[in-house]
Design a protein around this motif. Sequence first.
Motif, PDB file in Angstrom:
ATOM      1  N   ILE A 179      -1.270   3.636 -62.019  1.00 52.45           N
ATOM      2  CA  ILE A 179      -0.527   4.819 -61.547  1.00 52.45           C
ATOM      3  C   ILE A 179       0.801   4.852 -62.287  1.00 52.45           C
ATOM      4  O   ILE A 179       1.525   3.859 -62.331  1.00 52.45           O
ATOM      5  CB  ILE A 179      -0.274   4.770 -60.032  1.00 52.45           C
ATOM      6  N   ASP A 180       1.108   6.013 -62.876  1.00 53.95           N
ATOM      7  CA  ASP A 180       2.338   6.193 -63.653  1.00 53.95           C
ATOM      8  C   ASP A 180       3.410   6.822 -62.761  1.00 53.95           C
ATOM      9  O   ASP A 180       3.087   7.497 -61.791  1.00 53.95           O
ATOM     10  CB  ASP A 180       2.028   7.132 -64.829  1.00 53.95           C
ATOM     11  N   ASP A 181       4.654   6.595 -63.125  1.00 52.09           N
ATOM     12  CA  ASP A 181       5.793   7.188 -62.408  1.00 52.09           C
ATOM     13  C   ASP A 181       5.719   6.884 -60.921  1.00 52.09           C
ATOM     14  O   ASP A 181       6.014   7.743 -60.074  1.00 52.09           O
ATOM     15  CB  ASP A 181       5.851   8.714 -62.635  1.00 52.09           C
ATOM     16  N   PHE A 182       5.332   5.661 -60.601  1.00 48.26           N
ATOM     17  CA  PHE A 182       5.139   5.289 -59.199  1.00 48.26           C
ATOM     18  C   PHE A 182       6.444   5.409 -58.423  1.00 48.26           C
ATOM     19  O   PHE A 182       7.501   4.977 -58.886  1.00 48.26           O
ATOM     20  CB  PHE A 182       4.607   3.856 -59.082  1.00 48.26           C
ATOM     21  N   VAL A 236       7.766  -2.042 -65.384  1.00 43.36           N
ATOM     22  CA  VAL A 236       8.966  -1.277 -65.052  1.00 43.36           C
ATOM     23  C   VAL A 236       9.369  -0.508 -66.300  1.00 43.36           C
ATOM     24  O   VAL A 236       9.560  -1.102 -67.364  1.00 43.36           O
ATOM     25  CB  VAL A 236      10.108  -2.187 -64.567  1.00 43.36           C
ATOM     26  N   GLU A 237       9.451   0.820 -66.184  1.00 45.12           N
ATOM     27  CA  GLU A 237       9.777   1.643 -67.349  1.00 45.12           C
ATOM     28  C   GLU A 237      11.267   1.966 -67.409  1.00 45.12           C
ATOM     29  O   GLU A 237      11.962   1.920 -66.404  1.00 45.12           O
ATOM     30  CB  GLU A 237       9.084   3.007 -67.378  1.00 45.12           C
ATOM     31  N   GLY A 238      11.719   2.305 -68.591  1.00 39.69           N
ATOM     32  CA  GLY A 238      13.073   2.847 -68.744  1.00 39.69           C
ATOM     33  C   GLY A 238      14.168   1.805 -68.791  1.00 39.69           C
ATOM     34  O   GLY A 238      15.322   2.107 -68.496  1.00 39.69           O
TER      35      GLY A 238
END
Length: 279
Positions: A179-182, A236-238
Motif C-alpha cells: 500500500i502506497d502513501d499509507f 518510509v518515503e520522503g
Amino acid sequence: KAKADGGSRCVFYNKELHNRFARRILLENGLRRAIQERRMTLHYQPLVNPETNRVQAVEALLRWPTGKGTFVPPADFLPVAEETGLMIPLGEWVFQEACAQAARWASGPVGPLPVSVNLSGTELRHGQPLRTIREALASSGLSPELLVVEICENALLEEREAAESLFRELRALGVKVFIDDFGTGYSSLAYLRDFSLDGLKVDKSFVTRLPQDSRDLALVSAILEMARALGLETVVEGIETPEQRQAVQGVGYTCIQGFLYSRPQAPLQLEALLKAKNF
Ligand code: C2E
Ligand code: MG
Ligand code: MG
Ligand code: MG
C-alpha cells in the motif's frame, strides 16, 4: 458603466477558462504524441536499508522528457492521462518496461534488484491489471519475486473488491503488494485487517516535519510498530535529511526512500550510482 464592467469581467473569466482549457488540450495532445513516439521513460529511485546502507529495491517512476533536459512533472500529466483514458496504455507500457529493465538487471552485473511499480485507481478500475502484469512478466521473463506493485490507499477506497481479488491473485503469482502513501486515506486500519498484503509505504507527509514534530514522530513510530507486529514490510518515503533518517531508523527495521540517498535516476545513472557507492 455597470454593463461595461460586467462585460469585461465576463471576458476575463472566459479568457481564464480558455487558457486552462487550451493548456489541457496541449498537455493531452503532447502526451498522446509522446506515448506514440515512445518518448516516455522510467526513472528509478533506490529504497535503502539504513542499517547496511544497501539498496534493497528501486521504484519505477514515469518521466515525460520535454526535450530541453527537463521533465513534465507526473503531478501535471498524470491527471490528464487518467481523465483521457491514456493511463491504461501508458500503465501497460510502464509494467512492460519496468519488468524488462528488472530482467536485464537480474541477468547482468547489477544482479537481482526488485522493482516497484505504481498502479493507479484508474488502472484498477478501467484496465486489466492482472492480465497486464502477467503479460509483462511473461514477455520479460522476470521472476515474479522481483516485482512489487504499489497501490495508493485512495484507490483502494473506491475499488475495494477489485483490489482484494487482485491482491490475492498477484500474491499467488509471487508478486509482492504494497500500500502506497499509507496513512493518508480514510480507513487505513481496515485495509491492514482485510487485505492480503506484503507491506506498506508510510506517506512522506508524516516525515516532512521530523524530527521536531513529536506528533508525526509518534504516528510514524506507531505505524512501523504495528506493521512489524503484523509481519508487514515497511518503507518510509520522503527522507531528505540525516535527522529524518535518524528519527525513523531507531524505530525498528524499515527501508528508506528519499532524496537523502538519491533522487529518481535514469537506468544508466542508477547503475553508475550502485557501482560508485557500492550500494
Ligand atoms: P509515489 O508513488 O508516492 O512516488 C514517490 C514520489 O515522491 C515521487 O514523485 C518521488 O520523486 C518523490 N520523492 C521521493 N523521495 C522524495 C524526497 O525525499 N522528497 C520529496 N519531496 N519527494 C520525494 P514523482 O516521481 O513526482 O511521482 C509522483 C506520483 O506519481 C507517485 O507518487 C505516483 O503516485 C505517481 N506515479 C509516478 N509514476 C507512475 C507510474 O508509472 N504509474 C502510476 N500509476 N503512477 C505513477
Ligand atoms: Mg509509489
Ligand atoms: Mg508513495
Ligand atoms: Mg506519495
